[in-house]
Scaffold this motif. Structure first.
Motif, PDB file in Angstrom:
ATOM      1  N   GLN A  18      -3.759  10.636   4.637  1.00  0.00           N
ATOM      2  CA  GLN A  18      -4.675   9.830   3.830  1.00  0.00           C
ATOM      3  C   GLN A  18      -4.669   8.378   4.299  1.00  0.00           C
ATOM      4  O   GLN A  18      -3.775   7.951   5.044  1.00  0.00           O
ATOM      5  CB  GLN A  18      -4.269   9.876   2.353  1.00  0.00           C
ATOM      6  CG  GLN A  18      -4.278  11.265   1.757  1.00  0.00           C
ATOM      7  CD  GLN A  18      -5.665  11.871   1.734  1.00  0.00           C
ATOM      8  OE1 GLN A  18      -6.634  11.246   1.311  1.00  0.00           O
ATOM      9  NE2 GLN A  18      -5.776  13.108   2.202  1.00  0.00           N
ATOM     10  N   GLY A  19      -5.652   7.618   3.837  1.00  0.00           N
ATOM     11  CA  GLY A  19      -5.654   6.191   4.117  1.00  0.00           C
ATOM     12  C   GLY A  19      -4.729   5.454   3.170  1.00  0.00           C
ATOM     13  O   GLY A  19      -4.320   5.999   2.138  1.00  0.00           O
ATOM     14  N   PRO A  20      -4.385   4.226   3.495  1.00  0.00           N
ATOM     15  CA  PRO A  20      -3.535   3.431   2.596  1.00  0.00           C
ATOM     16  C   PRO A  20      -4.240   3.178   1.261  1.00  0.00           C
ATOM     17  O   PRO A  20      -5.408   2.819   1.238  1.00  0.00           O
ATOM     18  CB  PRO A  20      -3.336   2.125   3.366  1.00  0.00           C
ATOM     19  CG  PRO A  20      -3.613   2.454   4.798  1.00  0.00           C
ATOM     20  CD  PRO A  20      -4.668   3.510   4.750  1.00  0.00           C
ATOM     21  N   TYR A  74       0.852  -1.194   0.000  1.00  0.00           N
ATOM     22  CA  TYR A  74       0.000   0.000   0.000  1.00  0.00           C
ATOM     23  C   TYR A  74       0.887   1.243   0.000  1.00  0.00           C
ATOM     24  O   TYR A  74       1.998   1.229   0.519  1.00  0.00           O
ATOM     25  CB  TYR A  74      -0.893   0.043   1.241  1.00  0.00           C
ATOM     26  CG  TYR A  74      -2.049  -0.939   1.225  1.00  0.00           C
ATOM     27  CD1 TYR A  74      -1.894  -2.234   1.693  1.00  0.00           C
ATOM     28  CD2 TYR A  74      -3.296  -0.551   0.742  1.00  0.00           C
ATOM     29  CE1 TYR A  74      -2.953  -3.136   1.673  1.00  0.00           C
ATOM     30  CE2 TYR A  74      -4.365  -1.440   0.714  1.00  0.00           C
ATOM     31  CZ  TYR A  74      -4.186  -2.728   1.187  1.00  0.00           C
ATOM     32  OH  TYR A  74      -5.241  -3.608   1.165  1.00  0.00           O
ATOM     33  N   GLY A 124     -10.544   3.316   3.796  1.00  0.00           N
ATOM     34  CA  GLY A 124     -11.010   4.687   3.813  1.00  0.00           C
ATOM     35  C   GLY A 124      -9.872   5.621   4.208  1.00  0.00           C
ATOM     36  O   GLY A 124      -8.738   5.182   4.440  1.00  0.00           O
ATOM     37  N   THR A 125     -10.180   6.913   4.291  1.00  0.00           N
ATOM     38  CA  THR A 125      -9.147   7.913   4.585  1.00  0.00           C
ATOM     39  C   THR A 125      -8.893   8.096   6.075  1.00  0.00           C
ATOM     40  O   THR A 125      -7.940   8.745   6.468  1.00  0.00           O
ATOM     41  CB  THR A 125      -9.499   9.266   3.961  1.00  0.00           C
ATOM     42  OG1 THR A 125     -10.805   9.636   4.403  1.00  0.00           O
ATOM     43  CG2 THR A 125      -9.481   9.197   2.445  1.00  0.00           C
ATOM     44  N   GLN A 128       0.733   5.237   1.293  1.00  0.00           N
ATOM     45  CA  GLN A 128      -0.030   6.121   2.167  1.00  0.00           C
ATOM     46  C   GLN A 128       0.570   7.521   2.139  1.00  0.00           C
ATOM     47  O   GLN A 128       1.677   7.743   2.627  1.00  0.00           O
ATOM     48  CB  GLN A 128      -0.083   5.589   3.597  1.00  0.00           C
ATOM     49  CG  GLN A 128      -1.021   6.383   4.501  1.00  0.00           C
ATOM     50  CD  GLN A 128      -1.216   5.750   5.861  1.00  0.00           C
ATOM     51  OE1 GLN A 128      -0.336   5.068   6.376  1.00  0.00           O
ATOM     52  NE2 GLN A 128      -2.382   5.956   6.452  1.00  0.00           N
ATOM     53  N   LEU A 149      -8.984   3.597  11.003  1.00  0.00           N
ATOM     54  CA  LEU A 149      -9.194   3.299   9.585  1.00  0.00           C
ATOM     55  C   LEU A 149     -10.219   2.187   9.430  1.00  0.00           C
ATOM     56  O   LEU A 149     -10.193   1.194  10.152  1.00  0.00           O
ATOM     57  CB  LEU A 149      -7.880   2.850   8.937  1.00  0.00           C
ATOM     58  CG  LEU A 149      -6.753   3.871   8.867  1.00  0.00           C
ATOM     59  CD1 LEU A 149      -5.430   3.176   8.571  1.00  0.00           C
ATOM     60  CD2 LEU A 149      -7.037   4.907   7.797  1.00  0.00           C
TER      61      LEU A 149
END
Lengths: 116, 112
Positions: free
Chosen positions: A41-43, A35, B103-104, A37, B87
């Motif tokens: 932010q999310g992965p 991933y 998600g963010t 990141q 998350l």
């Protein structure tokens, strides 16, 4: 070791340099994910391996990104000709399961890449 | 395309002030919904997996619930050590395996 190990933890590269990021998953784990990141932010999914087979590389942002897991254990994410937009934390995760239910993912602490 | 939306983006609570975090999703064929906790400079740490609507899981001050369109992470009487980014991730079929989409996140700060 007991967990997922990633190296290097920090990498500073000049724009245009090639970098290689390593992931040692938990022994015996079949599934391995990479991933990306960005800060805050999310992965974001990059690629998935089941043993040595790369089943999905749809998240790799360009052909400068390449990942391999030749013996079904250690994986390397390579970025060629790095650009500033490649700056991010690269996370590796592994799971004991595969196929229909990969279940809980175990994450490493990530490799923070900064491209100057 | 699978989508996972978390709200709020950030949440500041006084110690002991209970609240809920939301995760809404649109996927085809949900196989599982996960909650992870991420501390600064660390990788995400697994908290819960939920598989079907109506399911609930609890761990200390955290309780996760699932409906057909969203999940909630309820935090009861939070403590400063609960401060982290939470998350949500969903698992759905993709190319022969169960792709995990995140998600963010919601950044939670608990003030003493």
């Amino acid at each position: 070791g007991a967990g997922v190990s990633q190296s290097p933890r920090y990498k500073v590269a000049k724009r245009g340099q090639d970098v290689a990021l390593r992931c040692d998953p938990i022994s015996g784990h079949v599934s391995l994910f990479w991933y990306q990141q960005a800060l805050g932010q999310g992965p974001e999914f990059l690629t998935y391996f089941q043993n040595e087979a790369q089943l999905d590389k749809s998240g790799l942002p360009s052909d400068r990104f390449f990942a391999e897991r030749p013996e079904g254990s250690v994986s390397t994410l390579k970025i060629q000709r790095t650009q500033q937009e490649d700056s991010a934390v690269y996370l590796c995760a592994s799971s004991v399961l595969a196929g229909m239910n990969t279940g809980e993912l175990f994450f490493g602490e990530g490799s923070r890449l900064t491209v100057l | 395309e699978d989508q996972v939306t978390q709200s709020p983006e950030a949440l500041r609570l006084q110690e002991g002030e209970s609240s809920s975090l939301n995760c809404s999703y649109t996927v085809s064929g949900l196989r599982g919904l996960f909650w992870y906790r991420q501390d600064p400079g660390k990788g995400p740490e697994f908290l819960f997996t939920l598989y079907s609507a109506g399911e609930e899981k609890e761990k200390e001050r955290l309780k996760a619930t699932l409906t057909k369109k969203e999940s909630f992470l309820h935090i009861t009487a939070p403590k400063p050590e609960d401060s982290a980014t939470y998350l949500c991730a969903v698992q759905a079929p993709s190319w022969g395996y169960q792709k995990v989409t995140f998600g963010t996140g919601t950044k939670l700060q608990v003030i003493p």
